[in-house]
Design an enzyme around this catalytic site. Structure first.
Site, PDB file in Angstrom:
ATOM      1  CB  SER A 111      -0.978  -0.009   1.173  1.00 17.73           C
ATOM      2  OG  SER A 111      -1.884   1.064   1.087  1.00 17.73           O
ATOM      3  CG  HIS A 112       0.374   3.664   3.416  1.00 16.40           C
ATOM      4  ND1 HIS A 112      -0.436   2.568   3.583  1.00 16.40           N
ATOM      5  CD2 HIS A 112       0.838   3.984   4.643  1.00 16.40           C
ATOM      6  CE1 HIS A 112      -0.451   2.238   4.860  1.00 16.40           C
ATOM      7  NE2 HIS A 112       0.315   3.080   5.530  1.00 16.40           N
ATOM      8  CG  ASP A 275      -2.132   4.473  -1.553  1.00 18.42           C
ATOM      9  OD1 ASP A 275      -2.901   4.479  -2.539  1.00 18.42           O
ATOM     10  OD2 ASP A 275      -2.156   3.575  -0.699  1.00 18.42           O
ATOM     11  CG  ASP A 277      -2.669  -0.150  -2.654  1.00 20.33           C
ATOM     12  OD1 ASP A 277      -2.619   0.989  -2.155  1.00 20.33           O
ATOM     13  OD2 ASP A 277      -3.373  -1.064  -2.175  1.00 20.33           O
ATOM     14  CG  ASP A 279      -5.690   1.430  -0.905  1.00 21.40           C
ATOM     15  OD1 ASP A 279      -4.761   2.256  -0.789  1.00 21.40           O
ATOM     16  OD2 ASP A 279      -5.789   0.399  -0.197  1.00 21.40           O
ATOM     17  NE  ARG A 280      -3.681   3.917   3.086  1.00 23.50           N
ATOM     18  CZ  ARG A 280      -3.351   3.902   4.365  1.00 23.50           C
ATOM     19  NH1 ARG A 280      -2.935   5.011   4.944  1.00 23.50           N
ATOM     20  NH2 ARG A 280      -3.417   2.793   5.074  1.00 23.50           N
ATOM     21  CE  LYS A 374      -7.230   2.130   2.437  1.00 22.30           C
ATOM     22  NZ  LYS A 374      -7.442   0.866   3.153  1.00 22.30           N
TER      23      LYS A 374
END
Length: 541
Positions: A111-112, A275, A277, A279-280, A374
């Site tokens: 992710s982030h 971010d 991947d 999703d943010r 998300k």
């Protein structure tokens, strides 16, 4: 050879979003294979099933994808749909699982978190609804990692992940697809692209920072190619294995280039970042920062202006640490509002049951029931569609919202890479005195109640305990403390601070100034700085 003898490897317990470790840990012999085989076993095997596979392009992603393909083939999977180059944003993977009626999917991302050979890597499994595996499944995965004796992996040449189309790997079909097109078409079905093109035709200026991560190709296709935004609207648009040395977390600290531009004298009308991947998201206007909690509330209040949500929302959900700003909108609109633990899988149950259609977390994540993750670019498009309809600036929309609903001053303070024993001892001491805090007065505040959050899922009745500590003060202020499950080094303590101002006065303070009494009260009650030796938080959002 297909069968490979192995033995359990410590440290393979999935967190809130799969298993995250340093990349070199995943690159150790058998580490990835053990975890993937345990995952396949825990979901009842993959024989005859269709899976989706892809990730955010970080270092080791392609190699991991090639290994997982050989393992899926050896385990009898019928088909794996993989993004070209092993690329798929997390929301795009969720969409493909749902659109293609796949049995599940493997997403390669941390992710982030930063990427690279000395940074972070992650693997998580998503279910047939497109959402992250629930706790019952992640517990089964962990149990299996502790007893595994062999994994199955086909001895065969690597698949060609760059050529679109179908090929075979043993008896399994490998289908390489464009990672962007299906997702872009989904977005076009939800939003008024004609109105958005009109926005850019009229000279609307936007900056989208993809932070050298996976949303770059998606953002270029949607904003520049389909909506006609000028070339260069998307910056850091090429995904890189190490994210160009950037920390791909869309907050004011790490997306500082975008922050500087948006707070400058020649700022564009609108700014956003995503971010690793995809999703943010972070939302900005000229000279204006929108907190994730406020963003969720604004989207809830204005969703009816967007074609995909013109019939209204079924309900709204937020994670417990997220501010109650969305609750006030839900109450005004007569909608159910749910407070869940941190983790998108809790929202998935509510969405599958038709109880909510909009969800959000304070950690820069918002989404809806179009997928079960998300979705950063979706949130950006929601904001753009609302701006196009209301013909107001971001600052004007926020000001109008606060005047109508009041303002929940809110901030998150992160203390990163703390010694685990220190963090756990500090929260253990807090746990021990929760029952004695009621009535305590400090910094002009009085403790109304305190507890450790426990959640009973209204859909399946499952219980999630130990989800964070809450200290509520008289008058609606509160502080929440919890250890994050997304780090790979030490412990990250997240401290969430909130104060409600009903308006019309007191709506334009700096959040840190408005929250100063609560920050001081938290230190007096918990002693974070005294216990950790830190002068202050590493990241403030």
């Amino acid at each position: 050879m297909t069968r490979h003898a192995t033995r359990p490897i410590d440290g393979q317990k999935p967190g809130t979003s799969g298993l995250r470790k340093k990349t070199r840990v995943f690159m150790q012999p058998d580490f990835l294979e053990n975890f993937v085989q345990a995952t396949f076993d825990a979901v009842g095997g993959v024989r005859g099933k269709t899976l989706v596979l892809g990730g955010d392009g970080r270092y080791f992603g392609r190699e991991a994808a090639l290994t997982i393909l050989k393992m899926a083939a050896a385990n009898g999977a019928a088909r794996v749909i993989v993004g070209q180059g092993a690329w798929l944003s997390t929301p795009a993977a969720s969409n493909l699982i749902r659109q293609r009626a796949a049995d599940g999917g493997v997403i390669l991302s941390a992710s982030h978190n930063p990427g690279g050979p000395d940074e972070d890597f992650g693997v998580k499994y998503n279910m047939s609804n497109g959402g992250p595996a629930p706790e019952s499944v992640t517990a089964a995965i962990y149990k299996r990692t502790q007893e595994i004796t062999e994994y199955l992996k086909l001895d065969a040449p690597d698949s060609d992940l760059d050529r679109l189309g179908e090929s075979t790997l043993g008896d399994m079909v490998v289908e390489v697809v464009d990672p962007v097109s299906a997702y872009a078409e989904l977005m076009e079905s939800l939003f008024d692209f004609k109105a958005l093109r009109g926005l850019f035709d009229a000279g609307f200026r936007m900056r989208m920072d993809s932070m050298c991560a996976i949303t770059g190709p998606y953002a270029v296709e949607i904003f520049e190619n389909r909506l006609g935004a000028p070339k260069g609207t998307v910056t850091h648009a090429t995904p890189l294995p190490d994210f160009g040395g950037m920390h791909p977390d869309p907050n004011p600290t790490w997306a500082h280039e975008l922050m500087d531009e948006m707070m400058g004298e020649t700022a564009p009308d609108f700014g956003a970042a995503s971010d690793g991947d995809g999703d943010r998201n972070m939302i900005l206007g000229a000279g204006t920062y929108v907190s994730p909690s406020d963003s969720l509330a604004v989207l809830a209040a204005n969703a009816h202006l967007v074609p995909g949500y013109k019939d209204g929302l079924k309900g709204v959900a937020r994670s417990m640490p997220t501010s109650a700003a969305a609750d006030r909108v839900a109450e005004a609109l007569g909608l159910d509002c749910y407070e869940t633990p941190t983790g998108w899988k809790f929202f998935g149950n509510l969405m599958d049951a038709g109880r909510v259609s909009l969800c959000g977390e304070e950690s820069f994540g918002t989404g809806s029931d179009h997928v079960r993750e998300k979705d950063g670019l979706w949130a950006v498009l929601m904001w753009l569609n609302i701006l196009a309809v209301r013909k107001m600036s971001v600052a004007e929309i926020l000001s109008d919202h606060f005047a109508r609903y009041g303002r929940n001053y809110y901030s998150r303070h992160d203390y990163e890479a703390l010694p685990i024993d220190v963090a756990e001892a500090m929260l253990g001491d807090l746990r021990g005195k929760l029952g004695t805090l009621k009535g305590t007065q400090t910094e002009g505040l009085t403790v109304e109640s305190s507890d450790e959050f426990s959640y009973t899922d209204p859909v399946d009745g499952s219980i999630s305990e130990g989800q964070g500590f809450r200290i509520l003060f008289e008058g609606g202020s509160r502080v929440v403390l919890r250890l994050s499950g997304t780090g790979t080094e030490g412990a990250t303590l997240r401290v969430y601070l909130e104060r409600y101002a009903p308006g019309p006065d007191g709506l334009d303070h700096d959040p840190q100034q408005a929250l100063a009494p609560i920050i001081a009260a938290t230190e007096a009650l918990v002693g974070i700085r005294a216990r950790t030796g830190r002068a202050g938080p590493d990241v403030i959002t």
